[in-house]
Design a protein around this motif. Structure first.
Motif, PDB file in Angstrom:
ATOM      1  N   HIS A 241      31.238  61.202  73.297  1.00  0.00           N
ATOM      2  CA  HIS A 241      31.650  62.595  73.412  1.00  0.00           C
ATOM      3  C   HIS A 241      32.977  62.855  72.703  1.00  0.00           C
ATOM      4  O   HIS A 241      33.357  64.021  72.528  1.00  0.00           O
ATOM      5  CB  HIS A 241      31.741  62.995  74.885  1.00  0.00           C
ATOM      6  CG  HIS A 241      30.404  63.277  75.488  1.00  0.00           C
ATOM      7  ND1 HIS A 241      29.798  62.445  76.400  1.00  0.00           N
ATOM      8  CD2 HIS A 241      29.520  64.288  75.279  1.00  0.00           C
ATOM      9  CE1 HIS A 241      28.623  62.931  76.745  1.00  0.00           C
ATOM     10  NE2 HIS A 241      28.425  64.043  76.077  1.00  0.00           N
ATOM     11  N   ALA A 242      33.659  61.815  72.278  1.00  0.00           N
ATOM     12  CA  ALA A 242      34.875  62.008  71.477  1.00  0.00           C
ATOM     13  C   ALA A 242      34.575  62.762  70.189  1.00  0.00           C
ATOM     14  O   ALA A 242      35.473  63.396  69.619  1.00  0.00           O
ATOM     15  CB  ALA A 242      35.508  60.660  71.154  1.00  0.00           C
ATOM     16  N   ALA A 243      33.326  62.697  69.719  1.00  0.00           N
ATOM     17  CA  ALA A 243      32.936  63.412  68.492  1.00  0.00           C
ATOM     18  C   ALA A 243      32.324  64.766  68.796  1.00  0.00           C
ATOM     19  O   ALA A 243      31.837  65.444  67.884  1.00  0.00           O
ATOM     20  CB  ALA A 243      31.951  62.561  67.690  1.00  0.00           C
ATOM     21  N   ARG A 244      32.335  65.172  70.032  1.00  0.00           N
ATOM     22  CA  ARG A 244      31.657  66.411  70.437  1.00  0.00           C
ATOM     23  C   ARG A 244      32.333  67.640  69.847  1.00  0.00           C
ATOM     24  O   ARG A 244      31.664  68.554  69.339  1.00  0.00           O
ATOM     25  CB  ARG A 244      31.657  66.490  71.972  1.00  0.00           C
ATOM     26  CG  ARG A 244      31.121  67.778  72.569  1.00  0.00           C
ATOM     27  CD  ARG A 244      31.213  67.702  74.096  1.00  0.00           C
ATOM     28  NE  ARG A 244      30.904  68.963  74.743  1.00  0.00           N
ATOM     29  CZ  ARG A 244      29.674  69.334  75.102  1.00  0.00           C
ATOM     30  NH1 ARG A 244      28.660  68.539  74.863  1.00  0.00           N
ATOM     31  NH2 ARG A 244      29.474  70.502  75.698  1.00  0.00           N
ATOM     32  N   TYR A 245      33.655  67.702  69.903  1.00  0.00           N
ATOM     33  CA  TYR A 245      34.384  68.898  69.496  1.00  0.00           C
ATOM     34  C   TYR A 245      34.995  68.713  68.106  1.00  0.00           C
ATOM     35  O   TYR A 245      34.746  67.732  67.422  1.00  0.00           O
ATOM     36  CB  TYR A 245      35.453  69.233  70.530  1.00  0.00           C
ATOM     37  CG  TYR A 245      34.903  69.560  71.910  1.00  0.00           C
ATOM     38  CD1 TYR A 245      33.668  70.181  72.065  1.00  0.00           C
ATOM     39  CD2 TYR A 245      35.616  69.244  73.065  1.00  0.00           C
ATOM     40  CE1 TYR A 245      33.163  70.488  73.327  1.00  0.00           C
ATOM     41  CE2 TYR A 245      35.123  69.542  74.324  1.00  0.00           C
ATOM     42  CZ  TYR A 245      33.888  70.163  74.447  1.00  0.00           C
ATOM     43  OH  TYR A 245      33.385  70.446  75.696  1.00  0.00           O
ATOM     44  N   THR A 246      35.827  69.655  67.711  1.00  0.00           N
ATOM     45  CA  THR A 246      36.395  69.650  66.363  1.00  0.00           C
ATOM     46  C   THR A 246      37.593  68.701  66.282  1.00  0.00           C
ATOM     47  O   THR A 246      38.041  68.136  67.291  1.00  0.00           O
ATOM     48  CB  THR A 246      36.858  71.059  65.975  1.00  0.00           C
ATOM     49  OG1 THR A 246      38.021  71.395  66.763  1.00  0.00           O
ATOM     50  CG2 THR A 246      35.759  72.086  66.224  1.00  0.00           C
ATOM     51  N   SER A 247      38.151  68.595  65.086  1.00  0.00           N
ATOM     52  CA  SER A 247      39.343  67.747  64.909  1.00  0.00           C
ATOM     53  C   SER A 247      40.533  68.265  65.695  1.00  0.00           C
ATOM     54  O   SER A 247      41.439  67.494  66.031  1.00  0.00           O
ATOM     55  CB  SER A 247      39.709  67.661  63.425  1.00  0.00           C
ATOM     56  OG  SER A 247      38.760  66.895  62.726  1.00  0.00           O
ATOM     57  N   LEU A 248      40.545  69.557  65.977  1.00  0.00           N
ATOM     58  CA  LEU A 248      41.627  70.105  66.799  1.00  0.00           C
ATOM     59  C   LEU A 248      41.442  69.770  68.265  1.00  0.00           C
ATOM     60  O   LEU A 248      42.381  69.865  69.048  1.00  0.00           O
ATOM     61  CB  LEU A 248      41.691  71.628  66.638  1.00  0.00           C
ATOM     62  CG  LEU A 248      42.153  72.158  65.278  1.00  0.00           C
ATOM     63  CD1 LEU A 248      42.163  73.677  65.302  1.00  0.00           C
ATOM     64  CD2 LEU A 248      43.531  71.623  64.924  1.00  0.00           C
TER      65      LEU A 248
END
Length: 625
Positions: A444-451
């Motif tokens: 889930h670390a890749a779930r959202y954006t770079s921000l």
């Protein structure tokens, strides 16, 4: 509880701060403790709970037997998901020998805890028992931390027993008081008890250190900024002797290493939400990229390394760019089998645009400068169009592939449409890197954006990735949004924050392919009719239906109240959503995190089937209007 050899000192270099810590292996601490207790008397019984794989627990059991002598009764149980391992390791041989046909498992209901928490912790016993031909009965019970089991043949009780649940009270990063798994050691001599106390697991030692050393440093840094940013990257690398194993039922996995990465990621967000008085269910914080990686290193001391990289300057939006054709013709045989890297997704999308004469544009870029391209067809007579999006949450992997596979069907329709196959390319790039290390973790670390925010909830005017969705909707006047998503293919756990993932409890157990319909006020009848059409179309996908039926049956057995409604036997969620992008939004949820091969292909087909049914319904509605 103290942390051995705690050293809160950090090393700093330019924009980076690094912390390192080691943790003595719980297996060695267990053996040393028992050896020391032998000075007080000869142990006759040893019961230990450790958070280790079945193989490591078997080794510890044999080592303890050698240490304590053959006359000593030794049991080494799992501190993590103790009911599951107790039943499958100790009770399964009993019911097979006795030809039991029913098992009743009474689970505790502890004060202050979710009443179904320990029913869920026993998951997926229902599937195991079903496969064994043993009827399962789960019964709510007392307020003591124990499971009680009875094996039956007909109306005759064949065996009864109980299993203690070692627990420790703690504060979660968001300030709640929860009970969490801990290790335990009980040693009995013929003359009386020698020892009965917690034995902290390696995971506990790490999490105590992270909460007492790393989180305060992050919160201090957050207080130094007023722009909502905290760090550019937070990298957390763990090596711990913790269980990480696949089960031979459904697509299940028991992994404390994965659970710890979930704690690092969401726990850090929870602490920041509490610090900034942000609502717990908000996905609007922009702390930066959090990247936890955990490896199982059986029988070794644990070690952790945390590196925080600060922003040297706030990120700025860049000039627009284009994606020229790659010149490479890409087939679809491997496309349906597993996630593609972003560059190949873009290349295939451009190939489809050229093949079908579609408009091609790059209306937005990510924070890291990656393109967010769109395929567009407009100019048809119909007043309303369709928007298809994939990859909003980049660890939900089948959506982008399905969005591309659906393009020929859209071309064959007479509707205006826009397709954004990969909305979050920064997350997709991170997800690809993480799966090279741990392909079976949900990341889930890749779930959202770079921000660090969910692009669907970014506050203020559209910036970076969020520009694309609004641009595409307006370009084709979309009245139907097909948003392709996924969720974990195996149990999702946060052991030190209340067990079920806080804020996402309803998605903790996979229930097969789920379809969600959001609708504006006044659209309820249309949404329900569309859901009926979608369900009828999904029933034609026999393998999807069979998988969903079994997964739903298993998960429902471990939940007090599933949050889905069944339409033609398939799980749906229908809800009025005033803030939806379009009058009707269809959200597909495939249990695709950590899925590859044939299962991946099956869920791609399921997404496409839903999209086909929704568009066909839309076309009929327009024709009848």
């Amino acid at each position: 509880m103290t942390i051995p050899d705690l050293n809160p000192q950090a090393t700093q270099h330019d924009t980076q701060t690094t912390w390192q810590q080691t943790f003595p292996w719980e297996g060695r601490r267990l053996l040393d403790q028992v050896t020391a207790l032998r000075q007080e008397g000869a142990p006759s019984q040893v019961l230990a709970y450790v958070s280790e794989s079945p193989e490591m627990r078997a080794w510890l059991r044999e080592t303890l037997r050698t240490t304590c002598g053959e006359a000593c009764a030794v049991r080494v149980r799992s501190a993590y998901k103790p009911a599951y391992f107790w039943v499958t390791e100790e009770l399964q041989p009993l019911w097979r020998r006795a030809h039991a046909d029913r098992l009743t498992l009474t689970y505790p209901r502890l004060p202050g805890e979710n009443p179904g928490r320990f029913l869920q912790e026993a998951y997926p016993l229902a599937a195991i028992l079903e496969r064994e031909g043993v009827q399962a009965e789960f019964i709510p019970g007392h307020a003591q931390p124990t499971y009680q089991a009875t094996l039956w043949r007909g109306d005759t009780a064949l065996w009864q027993g109980s299993c203690f649940i070692p627990l420790a009270s703690r504060e979660s990063p968001d300030g709640r008081t929860v009970v969490a798994p801990t290790g335990w050691l009980t040693v009995q001599a013929d003359t009386g008890p020698l020892h009965d106390a917690p034995l902290p697991t390696d995971g506990e030692l790490f999490w105590n250190w992270y909460c007492s050393v790393i989180l305060p440093a992050i919160l201090d840094l957050a207080g130094q900024r007023n722009d909502g940013l905290v760090f550019k990257d937070l990298s957390v690398t763990l090596h711990l002797s913790e269980p990480d194993l696949a089960l031979d039922v459904l697509d299940e996995r028991i992994s404390m290493t994965e659970a710890l990465t979930e704690e690092v990621y969401f726990g850090t967000l929870d602490a920041l939400k509490r610090h900034t008085s942000t609502p717990p269910d908000a996905r609007t914080l922009t702390p930066g990229r959090i990247v936890p990686i955990a490896r199982s290193t059986p029988g070794q001391d644990g070690r952790a390394r945390v590196t925080l990289t600060r922003w040297d300057a706030a990120p700025q939006e860049r000039e627009e760019l284009d994606l020229p054709p790659s010149g490479e013709r890409l087939g679809t045989s491997t496309l349906l089998d597993r996630p593609w890297p972003p560059a190949r997704t873009w290349a295939y999308a451009r190939q489809l645009a050229d093949q079908y004469g579609l408009g091609w544009s790059v209306p937005a870029q990510s924070v890291d400068g990656r393109p967010v391209p769109a395929m567009v067809r407009k100019g048809r007579e119909g007043p309303e169009g369709v928007l298809v999006t994939g990859g909003q949450h980049a660890n939900e992997t089948t959506g982008p592939v399905a969005a591309l596979q659906f393009v020929p069907s859209l071309v064959a329709s007479d509707l205006n449409f826009a397709v954004l196959p990969l909305e979050n390319p920064d997350g997709a790039s991170l997800h690809r890197a993480l799966t090279q290390i741990a392909p079976e973790h949900m990341h889930h670390a890749a779930r959202y954006t770079s921000l660090g925010d969910d692009l669907g909830q970014r506050q203020g005017l559209p910036r970076w990735e969020t520009r694309a969705r609004a641009w595409a909707r307006d370009k084709v006047n979309a009245s139907l949004h097909l948003s392709l998503h996924g969720y974990p293919a195996h149990e999702w756990v946060r052991p030190y924050s209340g067990y079920a993932p806080y804020g996402f409890e309803s998605w903790a157990l996979p229930a097969g392919f789920v379809t969600i319909l959001w609708y504006w006020p006044g659209q309820a009848d249309n949404a329900r009719a569309m859901a009926d059409a979608i369900a009828r179309r999904l029933l034609q996908e026999v393998d999807v239906t069979a998988y969903t039926t079994r997964a739903f049956r298993t998960s429902a057995a471990h939940l007090l109240q599933p949050h889905y409604q069944l339409i033609h036997g398939l799980p749906f969620i229908l809800a009025e959503q005033r803030g939806g992008l379009c009058p009707i939004t269809v959200i597909t949820e495939a249990p695709d995190e950590t899925i590859y091969g044939e299962r991946f292909q099956m869920f791609v087909r399921a997404h496409v089937a839903v999209c086909e049914a929704a568009v066909a319904f839309q076309v009929r509605q327009h024709a009848e209007a």
